[in-house]
Design a protein around this motif. Structure first.
Motif, PDB file in Angstrom:
ATOM      1  N   VAL A 130       0.841  -1.205   0.000  1.00 43.54           N
ATOM      2  CA  VAL A 130       0.000   0.000   0.000  1.00 43.54           C
ATOM      3  C   VAL A 130       0.873   1.250   0.000  1.00 43.54           C
ATOM      4  N   THR A 131       1.919   1.262   0.801  1.00 44.08           N
ATOM      5  CA  THR A 131       2.831   2.410   0.850  1.00 44.08           C
ATOM      6  C   THR A 131       3.495   2.644  -0.494  1.00 44.08           C
ATOM      7  N   ASP A 132       3.973   1.571  -1.132  1.00 48.60           N
ATOM      8  CA  ASP A 132       4.624   1.706  -2.437  1.00 48.60           C
ATOM      9  C   ASP A 132       3.653   2.247  -3.486  1.00 48.60           C
ATOM     10  N   LYS A 133       2.440   1.714  -3.525  1.00 50.17           N
ATOM     11  CA  LYS A 133       1.461   2.180  -4.511  1.00 50.17           C
ATOM     12  C   LYS A 133       1.055   3.626  -4.248  1.00 50.17           C
ATOM     13  N   PHE A 134       0.892   3.976  -2.981  1.00 48.04           N
ATOM     14  CA  PHE A 134       0.544   5.357  -2.649  1.00 48.04           C
ATOM     15  C   PHE A 134       1.659   6.305  -3.068  1.00 48.04           C
ATOM     16  N   THR A 135       2.885   5.951  -2.756  1.00 48.30           N
ATOM     17  CA  THR A 135       4.028   6.804  -3.099  1.00 48.30           C
ATOM     18  C   THR A 135       4.136   6.992  -4.604  1.00 48.30           C
TER      19      THR A 135
END
Length: 137
Positions: A116-121
């Motif tokens: 989720v963090t990678d996709k958000f970033t």
């Protein structure tokens, strides 16, 4: 009243007191146990109590643990709304233990958070690049 009374500036004594207080808090947190195995546990069935956690972790962890085909049952409860404790019950088949299922569930949840963090970033960076291009045009 003098301006120094209402000033947001911290004098050195306040900074020292805050630093000492923070050191004490950090030491206290390290000494506390965040996860406790509740009485009555067996290898394949156990209840765990998480200190300082609530529905956010409870529901997400229950979901991650139930994705494991070796888990027969997983449920969580908040014993009382005024206490920041969350209990989770795990029952497994004989092929694994409740502790292993909890560890795997926590690992799965951490991996999910990383995705989720990678996709958000990536989406944020793409949005910022588009905004910069619009500003230049």
């Amino acid at each position: 009243m003098p301006a120094s009374v209402h000033s947001q500036d911290n004098d050195q004594s306040m900074l020292d007191a805050q630093a000492q207080n923070q050191d004490h808090i950090d030491e206290t947190l390290l000494e506390q146990k965040r996860i406790i195995v509740l009485p009555g546990a067996t290898d394949t069935a156990a209840s765990f109590q998480f200190e300082g956690e609530g529905h956010t972790l409870g529901n997400a962890l229950r979901f991650a643990i139930m994705k494991n085909p070796e888990v027969e049952f997983c449920g969580y409860t908040i014993p009382h709304p005024s206490e920041s404790k969350m209990n989770i019950r795990i029952q497994t088949y004989d092929s694994t233990t409740a502790v292993e299922a909890l560890e795997k569930g926590l690992d799965t949840l951490m991996d999910l958070c990383d995705v989720v963090t990678d996709k958000f970033t990536a989406a944020r960076d793409e949005f910022n690049a588009e905004q910069a291009n619009r500003m230049e045009s």
